[in-house]
Design a protein around this motif. Structure first.
Motif, PDB file in Angstrom:
ATOM      1  N   SER A   1       0.836  -1.206   0.000  1.00 41.28           N
ATOM      2  CA  SER A   1       0.000   0.000   0.000  1.00 41.28           C
ATOM      3  C   SER A   1       0.868   1.251   0.000  1.00 41.28           C
ATOM      4  CB  SER A   1      -0.896   0.023   1.234  1.00 41.28           C
ATOM      5  OG  SER A   1      -1.744  -1.088   1.251  1.00 41.28           O
TER       6      SER A   1
ATOM      7  N   ARG B   1      -8.280  11.700   2.393  1.00 40.93           N
ATOM      8  CA  ARG B   1      -8.860  11.863   3.726  1.00 40.93           C
ATOM      9  C   ARG B   1      -7.857  12.516   4.675  1.00 40.93           C
ATOM     10  NH1 ARG B   1      -9.623   6.839   5.670  1.00 40.93           N
ATOM     11  NH2 ARG B   1     -10.281   5.792   3.763  1.00 40.93           N
ATOM     12  N   ASN B   2      -6.580  12.181   4.476  1.00 40.07           N
ATOM     13  CA  ASN B   2      -5.539  12.756   5.324  1.00 40.07           C
ATOM     14  C   ASN B   2      -4.904  14.012   4.705  1.00 40.07           C
ATOM     15  OD1 ASN B   2      -4.795  10.847   7.790  1.00 40.07           O
ATOM     16  ND2 ASN B   2      -5.469   9.554   6.082  1.00 40.07           N
ATOM     17  N   GLN B   3      -5.563  14.501   3.647  1.00 35.05           N
ATOM     18  CA  GLN B   3      -5.154  15.761   3.018  1.00 35.05           C
ATOM     19  C   GLN B   3      -3.717  15.788   2.519  1.00 35.05           C
ATOM     20  OE1 GLN B   3      -6.274  18.395   6.166  1.00 35.05           O
ATOM     21  NE2 GLN B   3      -8.412  17.773   5.978  1.00 35.05           N
TER      22      GLN B   3
ATOM     23  N   GLN C   1      -7.534   7.168   1.037  1.00 37.28           N
ATOM     24  CA  GLN C   1      -6.877   7.309   2.336  1.00 37.28           C
ATOM     25  C   GLN C   1      -6.004   8.557   2.369  1.00 37.28           C
ATOM     26  OE1 GLN C   1      -4.241   4.295   4.922  1.00 37.28           O
ATOM     27  NE2 GLN C   1      -5.456   3.253   3.382  1.00 37.28           N
TER      28      GLN C   1
ATOM     29  N   GLU D   1       4.301   7.410   7.080  1.00 39.88           N
ATOM     30  CA  GLU D   1       3.661   7.357   8.399  1.00 39.88           C
ATOM     31  C   GLU D   1       2.158   7.120   8.268  1.00 39.88           C
ATOM     32  OE1 GLU D   1       4.811  10.534  11.015  1.00 39.88           O
ATOM     33  OE2 GLU D   1       3.043  10.225  12.279  1.00 39.88           O
ATOM     34  N   ILE D   2       1.528   7.795   7.303  1.00 38.16           N
ATOM     35  CA  ILE D   2       0.088   7.596   7.105  1.00 38.16           C
ATOM     36  C   ILE D   2      -0.215   6.169   6.683  1.00 38.16           C
ATOM     37  CG2 ILE D   2      -1.867   8.188   5.612  1.00 38.16           C
ATOM     38  CD1 ILE D   2      -1.323  10.303   7.687  1.00 38.16           C
ATOM     39  N   MET D   3       0.582   5.627   5.792  1.00 35.75           N
ATOM     40  CA  MET D   3       0.287   4.301   5.251  1.00 35.75           C
ATOM     41  C   MET D   3       0.718   3.166   6.169  1.00 35.75           C
ATOM     42  SD  MET D   3      -1.274   5.195   2.573  1.00 35.75           S
ATOM     43  CE  MET D   3      -1.653   3.535   2.039  1.00 35.75           C
ATOM     44  N   ASP D   4       1.900   3.284   6.745  1.00 36.09           N
ATOM     45  CA  ASP D   4       2.453   2.163   7.513  1.00 36.09           C
ATOM     46  C   ASP D   4       2.547   2.431   9.007  1.00 36.09           C
ATOM     47  OD1 ASP D   4       2.661   0.631   5.284  1.00 36.09           O
ATOM     48  OD2 ASP D   4       4.804   0.900   4.996  1.00 36.09           O
TER      49      ASP D   4
END
Lengths: 150, 150
Positions: free
Chosen positions: B14, B60-62, B57, B90-93
DNA sequence: TGAATAAAAGACCCTTATATCCTTTATTCA
DNA sequence: TGAATAAAGGATATAAGGGTCTTTTATTCA
């Protein structure tokens, strides 16, 4: 803002367990007292049955030695003690880890780099070369001197 | 001697897809032509529906911007372009990757190191600090100059 | 207004990693 | 010899990651 994160890792759990187990054996097994799977599971807080599976895999590949029956258990031959860490990683996680592209691209190399190739490659190679020279015995020595926790 | 290997990785799939997609958007989207999920999926050879979910995703996290409807698609605001790579990771993992112990031990640190702590930590931190300073825009520039493949 | 377009959202499935359990085989020793 | 022990092996369960499909919502433009 809930984000489903895929908790990534460098080494698989099997591999982490394998490394800790092998170092534990090197540090604790003696000819008169081999290390059992139960003892290791308790001491290292690894699920016993899972650990057994991993140990089986390592013995099948002759990275650790074992004997069955009462007073049986696991130990390392002289040769086993000189096994380098990269060998364990390779057996558990395959040969890909230190070769694969960070972005998963099949054709990534210095000639056709992915956008992160040069940022990542020295990290990867640096670790790889250290693990390639580092033996189980050397790690066990550090443990024995109490400088490190397992 | 069959060994079931657990194919490990530094970044989850991802996350790899996310990074490539964001750089693709930065390199290809213009105000008059936004990049659609279909176009990206085709060009980057990523399963479309999976990519859509990842893009969702990120929006959503801009970290990326989007508009619906005809001529809609994804693009990066000026702010989005200055996002650093470590933010995407950081957002993904999750935040764990650059902090977690190689051997998975909860209490690993310079004071109570695991056997591999000092071998691993400088490479890990080295990569982290690079990614913390590297922006999407910078990667997209390299792509534009044709020095790199996506 | 309404048909077409494209992202958002949610439900679902498949594969792999992680973990557990049960049976078999080898070994020891009383 | 046989009871006890411990690893080997196989079958199965659970959870997470990866991937697909369908419906809904927002937007454009004829």
């Amino acid at each position: 803002m809930s984000t489903t994160q895929s908790e990534s890792h460098v080494l698989s759990k099997s591999c982490q367990y394998a490394l800790r187990a092998v170092v534990y054996i090197a540090a604790n097994a003696t000819p008169s007292h081999l290390t059992g799977a139960q003892e290791m599971a308790d001491s290292l807080e690894i699920p016993k049955h899972f650990l057994s599976k991993i140990l089986q895999q390592l013995t099948r590949n002759q990275l650790v030695s074992s004997t069955k029956g009462p007073n049986g258990g696991f130990y390392l031959s002289e040769e086993n003690e000189r096994t380098t860490i990269d060998r364990i990683v390779e057996i558990m996680d395959g040969p890909g880890l230190f070769k694969a592209c960070v972005l998963g691209m099949p054709e990534c190399s210095a000639v056709h780099p992915c956008p992160l190739h040069f940022q990542a490659v020295d990290y990867r190679d640096g670790l790889y070369h250290k693990l390639k020279r580092l033996t189980i015995q050397e790690l066990a020595d550090v443990v024995h001197k109490g400088h490190v926790q397992l």
